[in-house]
Scaffold this active site. Structure first.
Site, PDB file in Angstrom:
ATOM      1  CB  SER A 141      13.001  22.892 -14.585  1.00 46.08           C
ATOM      2  OG  SER A 141      12.394  24.109 -14.877  1.00 46.08           O
ATOM      3  CD  GLU A 145       7.831  12.904 -15.187  1.00 38.41           C
ATOM      4  OE1 GLU A 145       6.881  13.229 -14.678  1.00 38.41           O
ATOM      5  OE2 GLU A 145       8.759  13.300 -15.669  1.00 38.41           O
ATOM      6  CE  LYS A 191      11.406  19.420 -10.294  1.00 37.99           C
ATOM      7  NZ  LYS A 191      10.270  19.907 -10.954  1.00 37.99           N
ATOM      8  CG  HIS A 227      -1.658  -1.211   1.709  1.00 36.47           C
ATOM      9  ND1 HIS A 227      -2.954  -1.583   1.008  1.00 36.47           N
ATOM     10  CD2 HIS A 227      -1.186  -2.153   2.172  1.00 36.47           C
ATOM     11  CE1 HIS A 227      -3.242  -2.817   1.313  1.00 36.47           C
ATOM     12  NE2 HIS A 227      -2.288  -3.240   2.088  1.00 36.47           N
TER      13      HIS A 227
END
Ligand code: ARG
Length: 458
Positions: A274, A287, A280, A153
């Site tokens: 970024s 992704e 970043k 979980h």
């Protein structure tokens, strides 16, 4: 190619919806191989003269060179790869080109070409999966003893090892590779010679063409040969399952690289920055692998829907099979390559993972197991006692191994100093030595088993 009974050409829009050359030009190698095998067989069977066969085969080789060098002019008016090549053959060798299509139809031609293409795509996916498995097994071997939290979980559950986590994916990808190998074995019947749908009256030798093209046998039913696409559906099913596995791993990489977790660092080569936030490091490749799953599952869905409800034998609907299959296979190939690169390059932060592995009372099960093993308390009671000790530690804002012995003995007098030997995350992970468990010794054995096997296969 079929103008005999027509008095005028197709409407522009008809040509646009009908032409598949932009997609099926990718079948040129398979189409030429199929035509060469067919021509050689026709000559051997006495259906074509040896001179004509020689001219046809020479012309096809020349066309292969032209396409390879980018000199071939593909034409939408000629609809598809089969007619583009045949028309060019006529330019080059003249009249004998018209004899190549004896005892053949585009229906068995395209089914043959496409099976050959899917067969080599399956091989490519197997090779790519083996590369990914090798990268994972190597990383697992290096970090066999890196303790990390195991989750259920997405809550910290029990300490495991990073190597064990990576090897879980090796198991999944091994099954995926096996599914592609299985699809490849099952698709290896040769449709060539089924002709339009009914077979042919010419004395062709279907065993010879099947053999020449590396098939196991000619397909036994001409209708099935030209109208089945389950071989592509099966390969896309394997692709869709592989993609869901990749997507889960990609999701974990996204999570692990979040500074809130900070478990792994991707290399610069597989991170992006970024344009506004200089600090970043984004896991874009992970992704995108996660998102490509959409295309791959859609490709399977696409082909299933194209095929459902089609009567036997060929219908033009089936021309749409290739766009779906190419898209699914291309997306998977790219995803596998990107994942292999990310895995090879990533570095775990072992100290951070170890620290997290000890949080949230992750060794409570080890305490309960100790109560079973040492004083011989039944597991259900041991579970209850441990719950009370965890609640006490939580009230005092202490970890389990920081709670004084006297406090534990207040809950269960049979607890001794010995219990501290099982309460650290490292001792917990080290103790998971049951077959298939997370202990470093197991991970080393399994990682080297996989690496041996993968090295043998390559
Ligand atoms: N381009 C067609 C396809 O991909 C080739 C087969 C055409 N056959 C036919 N009967 N029109 O399916």
């Amino acid at each position: 190619m079929w103008g005999g009974r027509f008095s005028r050409g197709p409407a522009g829009i008809m040509e646009e919806i009908n032409a598949s050359i932009d997609i099926d030009k990718r079948l040129w190698r398979e189409d030429i191989a199929g035509s060469k095998a067919h021509a050689a067989m026709l000559a051997d069977a006495g259906i074509l003269s040896a001179d004509d066969a020689t001219a046809i085969i020479g012309g096809l080789d020349q066309i292969a060179g032209e396409i390879e060098r980018g000199e071939f002019a593909f034409s939408a008016a000629l609809e598809d790869i089969h007619m583009n090549i045949e028309a060019r053959l006529k330019d080059i060798i003249g009249e004998p080109a018209g004899r190549l299509h004896t005892a053949r139809s585009r229906n068995d031609q395209v089914a043959t070409d496409f099976r050959l293409w899917v067969r080599s795509a399956c091989e490519d996916m197997e090779t790519a999966l083996n590369g990914l498995m090798r990268a994972l097994a190597q990383k697992a071997e290096t970090h066999a003893d890196a303790v990390m939290p195991g989750f259920t979980h997405l809550q910290i559950a029990q300490p495991i090892t990073f190597g064990h986590h990576l090897l879980a994916y090796v198991e999944m990808f091994a099954r995926d590779a096996d599914r592609f190998a299985d699809a490849r074995r099952r698709l290896n019947d040769c449709p060539l010679g089924a002709a339009a749908l009914a077979g042919t009256s010419f004395p062709i030798d279907r065993n010879a063409t099947a053999k020449a093209l590396g098939f196991d046998r000619p397909s036994a039913n001409s209708l099935d040969a030209v109208s089945s696409r389950d071989f592509a559906i099966e390969a896309l099913s394997a692709a869709a399952i592989t993609a869901t596995h990749l997507s889960r791993l990609a999701e974990e990489i996204v999570t692990w690289t979040s500074p809130l977790f900070g478990f792994v660092r991707l290399s610069d080569a597989f991170s992006t920055g970024s344009s506004i936030m200089p600090q970043k490091r984004n896991p874009d490749a992970a992704e995108l692998v996660r998102a490509k799953t959409g295309r791959i599952v859609a490709a399977l869905n696409n082909l299933l829907i194209v095929m459902k409800g089609l009567p036997l034998a060929y219908s033009k609907d089936m021309q749409e099979d290739k766009a779906a299959t190419f898209e699914g296979v291309d997306a998977l190939a790219l995803s596998l390559a990107a994942m292999t690169g990310m895995i090879s390059d990533l570095e775990p932060d072992r100290a951070r993972m170890l620290d997290a592995a000890g949080q949230s009372y992750s060794t409570a099960t080890d305490l309960a197991d100790w109560l079973v093993r040492v004083p011989g308390i039944p597991f259900r009671d041991a579970h209850h006692i441990t719950g009370a000790i965890v609640a006490l530690a939580e009230n005092k804002h202490l970890a389990l191994d920081e709670l004084p012995l006297a406090d534990m003995q207040g809950v269960e007098p049979r607890i001794t100093q010995d219990v501290f030997g099982v309460l650290s995350a490292t001792s917990s992970a080290n103790s998971r030595t049951s077959y298939g468990g997370a202990a470093p010794v197991n991970v080393k054995t399994q990682a080297s088993r996989w690496l041996n096997q993968l090295n043998k296969e390559s």
